[in-house]
Design a protein around this motif. Sequence first.
Motif, PDB file in Angstrom:
ATOM      1  N   SER A 115       1.930   7.733  -2.494  1.00 56.19           N
ATOM      2  CA  SER A 115       2.063   9.031  -1.827  1.00 56.19           C
ATOM      3  C   SER A 115       3.464   9.552  -2.084  1.00 56.19           C
ATOM      4  CB  SER A 115       1.844   8.861  -0.322  1.00 56.19           C
ATOM      5  OG  SER A 115       2.915   8.110   0.220  1.00 56.19           O
ATOM      6  N   MET A 116       3.674  10.825  -1.768  1.00 54.26           N
ATOM      7  CA  MET A 116       4.998  11.443  -1.929  1.00 54.26           C
ATOM      8  C   MET A 116       6.050  10.633  -1.149  1.00 54.26           C
ATOM      9  SD  MET A 116       6.435  13.994  -3.268  1.00 54.26           S
ATOM     10  CE  MET A 116       7.813  15.101  -3.148  1.00 54.26           C
ATOM     11  N   VAL A 117       5.717  10.274   0.095  1.00 49.51           N
ATOM     12  CA  VAL A 117       6.664   9.524   0.937  1.00 49.51           C
ATOM     13  C   VAL A 117       6.865   8.117   0.369  1.00 49.51           C
ATOM     14  CG1 VAL A 117       7.171   8.742   3.278  1.00 49.51           C
ATOM     15  CG2 VAL A 117       5.876  10.847   2.938  1.00 49.51           C
ATOM     16  N   GLY A 118       5.771   7.530  -0.146  1.00 46.01           N
ATOM     17  CA  GLY A 118       5.857   6.203  -0.774  1.00 46.01           C
ATOM     18  C   GLY A 118       6.843   6.219  -1.936  1.00 46.01           C
ATOM     19  N   ALA A 119       6.772   7.283  -2.748  1.00 43.76           N
ATOM     20  CA  ALA A 119       7.673   7.400  -3.902  1.00 43.76           C
ATOM     21  C   ALA A 119       9.118   7.551  -3.436  1.00 43.76           C
ATOM     22  CB  ALA A 119       7.254   8.582  -4.772  1.00 43.76           C
ATOM     23  N   LEU A 134       0.640   8.957 -14.596  1.00 42.76           N
ATOM     24  CA  LEU A 134      -0.527   9.655 -14.039  1.00 42.76           C
ATOM     25  C   LEU A 134      -1.303   8.717 -13.114  1.00 42.76           C
ATOM     26  CD1 LEU A 134      -1.810  11.638 -17.182  1.00 42.76           C
ATOM     27  CD2 LEU A 134      -0.261  12.420 -15.389  1.00 42.76           C
ATOM     28  N   ASP A 135      -1.387   7.436 -13.492  1.00 43.35           N
ATOM     29  CA  ASP A 135      -2.062   6.445 -12.638  1.00 43.35           C
ATOM     30  C   ASP A 135      -1.318   6.299 -11.309  1.00 43.35           C
ATOM     31  OD1 ASP A 135      -4.060   5.870 -14.435  1.00 43.35           O
ATOM     32  OD2 ASP A 135      -3.030   4.153 -15.338  1.00 43.35           O
ATOM     33  N   MET A 136       0.033   6.268 -11.388  1.00 44.04           N
ATOM     34  CA  MET A 136       0.822   6.128 -10.160  1.00 44.04           C
ATOM     35  C   MET A 136       0.574   7.322  -9.239  1.00 44.04           C
ATOM     36  SD  MET A 136       4.433   4.720 -11.695  1.00 44.04           S
ATOM     37  CE  MET A 136       5.355   4.303 -10.214  1.00 44.04           C
ATOM     38  N   LYS A 137       0.387   8.505  -9.851  1.00 45.87           N
ATOM     39  CA  LYS A 137       0.134   9.711  -9.053  1.00 45.87           C
ATOM     40  C   LYS A 137      -1.287   9.710  -8.487  1.00 45.87           C
ATOM     41  CE  LYS A 137       1.829  13.820  -9.883  1.00 45.87           C
ATOM     42  NZ  LYS A 137       2.837  13.920  -8.807  1.00 45.87           N
ATOM     43  N   GLY A 138      -2.132   8.797  -9.020  1.00 43.52           N
ATOM     44  CA  GLY A 138      -3.501   8.710  -8.526  1.00 43.52           C
ATOM     45  C   GLY A 138      -4.388   9.855  -9.009  1.00 43.52           C
ATOM     46  N   ILE A 197      11.495   7.594 -13.448  1.00 47.70           N
ATOM     47  CA  ILE A 197      10.043   7.395 -13.361  1.00 47.70           C
ATOM     48  C   ILE A 197       9.570   7.882 -11.989  1.00 47.70           C
ATOM     49  CG2 ILE A 197       8.248   5.587 -13.139  1.00 47.70           C
ATOM     50  CD1 ILE A 197       9.862   4.031 -15.330  1.00 47.70           C
ATOM     51  N   LEU A 198      10.307   7.498 -10.943  1.00 50.49           N
ATOM     52  CA  LEU A 198       9.901   7.882  -9.584  1.00 50.49           C
ATOM     53  C   LEU A 198      10.086   9.376  -9.343  1.00 50.49           C
ATOM     54  CD1 LEU A 198      11.269   4.714  -7.837  1.00 50.49           C
ATOM     55  CD2 LEU A 198       8.876   5.418  -7.900  1.00 50.49           C
ATOM     56  N   LYS A 199      11.135   9.957  -9.921  1.00 48.17           N
ATOM     57  CA  LYS A 199      11.341  11.410  -9.755  1.00 48.17           C
ATOM     58  C   LYS A 199      10.195  12.184 -10.394  1.00 48.17           C
ATOM     59  CE  LYS A 199      16.263  11.400  -8.907  1.00 48.17           C
ATOM     60  NZ  LYS A 199      17.596  11.462  -9.481  1.00 48.17           N
ATOM     61  N   VAL A 200       9.720  11.694 -11.550  1.00 47.04           N
ATOM     62  CA  VAL A 200       8.584  12.357 -12.210  1.00 47.04           C
ATOM     63  C   VAL A 200       7.338  12.205 -11.332  1.00 47.04           C
ATOM     64  CG1 VAL A 200       7.054  12.312 -14.212  1.00 47.04           C
ATOM     65  CG2 VAL A 200       9.503  12.089 -14.540  1.00 47.04           C
ATOM     66  N   VAL A 201       7.135  11.013 -10.766  1.00 51.14           N
ATOM     67  CA  VAL A 201       5.964  10.766  -9.915  1.00 51.14           C
ATOM     68  C   VAL A 201       5.996  11.699  -8.696  1.00 51.14           C
ATOM     69  CG1 VAL A 201       4.845   9.057  -8.405  1.00 51.14           C
ATOM     70  CG2 VAL A 201       5.622   8.390 -10.666  1.00 51.14           C
ATOM     71  N   MET A 202       7.192  11.980  -8.182  1.00 47.04           N
ATOM     72  CA  MET A 202       7.321  12.830  -6.989  1.00 47.04           C
ATOM     73  C   MET A 202       7.074  14.306  -7.295  1.00 47.04           C
ATOM     74  SD  MET A 202      10.588  10.888  -5.401  1.00 47.04           S
ATOM     75  CE  MET A 202      11.092  12.076  -4.177  1.00 47.04           C
ATOM     76  N   ALA A 203       7.210  14.702  -8.565  1.00 46.31           N
ATOM     77  CA  ALA A 203       7.037  16.116  -8.905  1.00 46.31           C
ATOM     78  C   ALA A 203       5.557  16.507  -8.792  1.00 46.31           C
ATOM     79  CB  ALA A 203       7.534  16.353 -10.329  1.00 46.31           C
ATOM     80  N   GLN A 230       0.856  -1.199   0.000  1.00 46.96           N
ATOM     81  CA  GLN A 230       0.000   0.000   0.000  1.00 46.96           C
ATOM     82  C   GLN A 230       0.887   1.242   0.000  1.00 46.96           C
ATOM     83  OE1 GLN A 230      -3.518  -0.290  -0.002  1.00 46.96           O
ATOM     84  NE2 GLN A 230      -2.940  -2.410  -0.432  1.00 46.96           N
ATOM     85  N   TRP A 231       1.329   1.646  -1.173  1.00 45.16           N
ATOM     86  CA  TRP A 231       2.308   2.737  -1.243  1.00 45.16           C
ATOM     87  C   TRP A 231       1.720   4.095  -0.862  1.00 45.16           C
ATOM     88  CZ3 TRP A 231       7.215   1.630  -1.073  1.00 45.16           C
ATOM     89  CH2 TRP A 231       7.644   0.387  -1.553  1.00 45.16           C
ATOM     90  N   GLN A 232       0.391   4.228  -0.939  1.00 46.07           N
ATOM     91  CA  GLN A 232      -0.189   5.538  -0.582  1.00 46.07           C
ATOM     92  C   GLN A 232      -0.236   5.723   0.935  1.00 46.07           C
ATOM     93  OE1 GLN A 232      -1.844   2.887  -1.461  1.00 46.07           O
ATOM     94  NE2 GLN A 232      -4.064   3.054  -1.272  1.00 46.07           N
ATOM     95  N   ASN A 233      -0.019   4.602   1.685  1.00 42.16           N
ATOM     96  CA  ASN A 233      -0.097   4.700   3.157  1.00 42.16           C
ATOM     97  C   ASN A 233       1.258   4.794   3.836  1.00 42.16           C
ATOM     98  OD1 ASN A 233      -2.798   4.408   2.729  1.00 42.16           O
ATOM     99  ND2 ASN A 233      -2.873   2.238   3.250  1.00 42.16           N
ATOM    100  N   VAL A 234       2.339   4.861   3.049  1.00 41.94           N
ATOM    101  CA  VAL A 234       3.672   4.930   3.665  1.00 41.94           C
ATOM    102  C   VAL A 234       3.831   6.308   4.305  1.00 41.94           C
ATOM    103  CG1 VAL A 234       6.167   4.854   3.233  1.00 41.94           C
ATOM    104  CG2 VAL A 234       4.638   3.318   1.996  1.00 41.94           C
TER     105      VAL A 234
END
Length: 439
Positions: A296-300, A380-384, A346-352, A231-235
Amino acid sequence: MEELAMEKGDLDQPKKPKAPDNPFHGIVSKCFEPHLYVYIESQDKNLGELIDRFVADFKAQGPPKPNTDEGGAVLPSCADLFVYYKKCMVQCSQLSTGEPMIALTTIFQKYLREYAWKILSGNLPKTTSSSGGLTISSLLKEKEGSEVAKFTLEELCLICSILSTAEYCLATTQQLEEKLKEKVDVSLIERINLTGEMDTFSTVISSSIQLLVQDLDAACDPALTAMSKMQWQNVEHVGDQSPYVTSVILHIKQNVPIIRDNLASTRKYFTQFCIKFANSFIPKFITHLFKCKPISMVGAEQLLLDTHSLKMVLLDLPSIGSQVVRKAPASYTKIVVKGMTRAEMILKVVMAPHEPSVVFVDNYIKLLTDCNTETFQKILDMKGLKRSEQSCMLELFRQRLPTPPSGPEGSSSLSLLAPTPEQESSRIRKLEKLIKKRL
């Protein structure tokens, strides 16, 4: 090879001129030729029996034992085969360098193939997954994230042993072809060709490497599945590397040193194993990365730390657990750096932050240089992001893509359709208003 060289003295004598010094020599040989075929037929029978004996010996003695000097060693039977071949070749060539030599070569070819099939390919361990396919129990196991059945230490050593033997056979078959060409009449040289047999040994080498790669690759699968199900959005805070990373590292540490030690005599094929593993594992890792959604940002940030840990381990993979640290081959390092840097991007883009949209889109294009809409959609899906936000983003993305370079194949017409900077900025303003409205 050593065996052929062992008594090389008699193979490397200066060649006798083809015209016999003694006129009777040629006549005697001609008279002998019909009888030589009887000799050749008996060699066919003897070699058949020799291969059967090799098969029986292998069954009785089993493969070379791991952790002994024999580990990954060339099977002794192949040296016996080539020593016997050399004896036949020398005997035959003393009596005739004509058609009988061609007949003998054909028999040599037959038993090289038999050796490759019965002793080498036939003894490679079978992978469990290939036979059963997807059974209910294997699906349930996948769910629990349990371990996959891996090759035992003995099986890994056996695969390396078969690989080393195939390499020995490949090199020695090439020497055998050269010797046969030296001994046969000039007019018959063209008819001696052992390429097919060399190819057979090359195939055994590739199959062996493929088995070693599949084994390590499959062992890492449950860890990747576990990663994509977290559950990466809950980290809530970034910690040490995640358990799935520790699991992958463990499998690499279990397998790679055994393979490296057992392929010590054939570094080239150990490097091939490393490259094929990286080429298989990294794209699979990225596929699973895209399944980690939403984040979530922290998850990324945690995933980025995990990705970096994996990158460092993969860079170190060729000499992992070794006393002697050798620099990894550049061809290998390049693959790891390219693939794992893409995962980090990929993760750096998700964190932006996705606002302002133009900055987000341009940042994506700059960091990932991937003009594929599907990849952008996955981010975009990863960003939710909601579907409504996504459609505006995708529209913007299509506009911001760099124009393909104009080439001779009429692709230049595309650049004519590209909007002017003024049109561009007004469209972006409209889009941003639209996005604000929807939010």
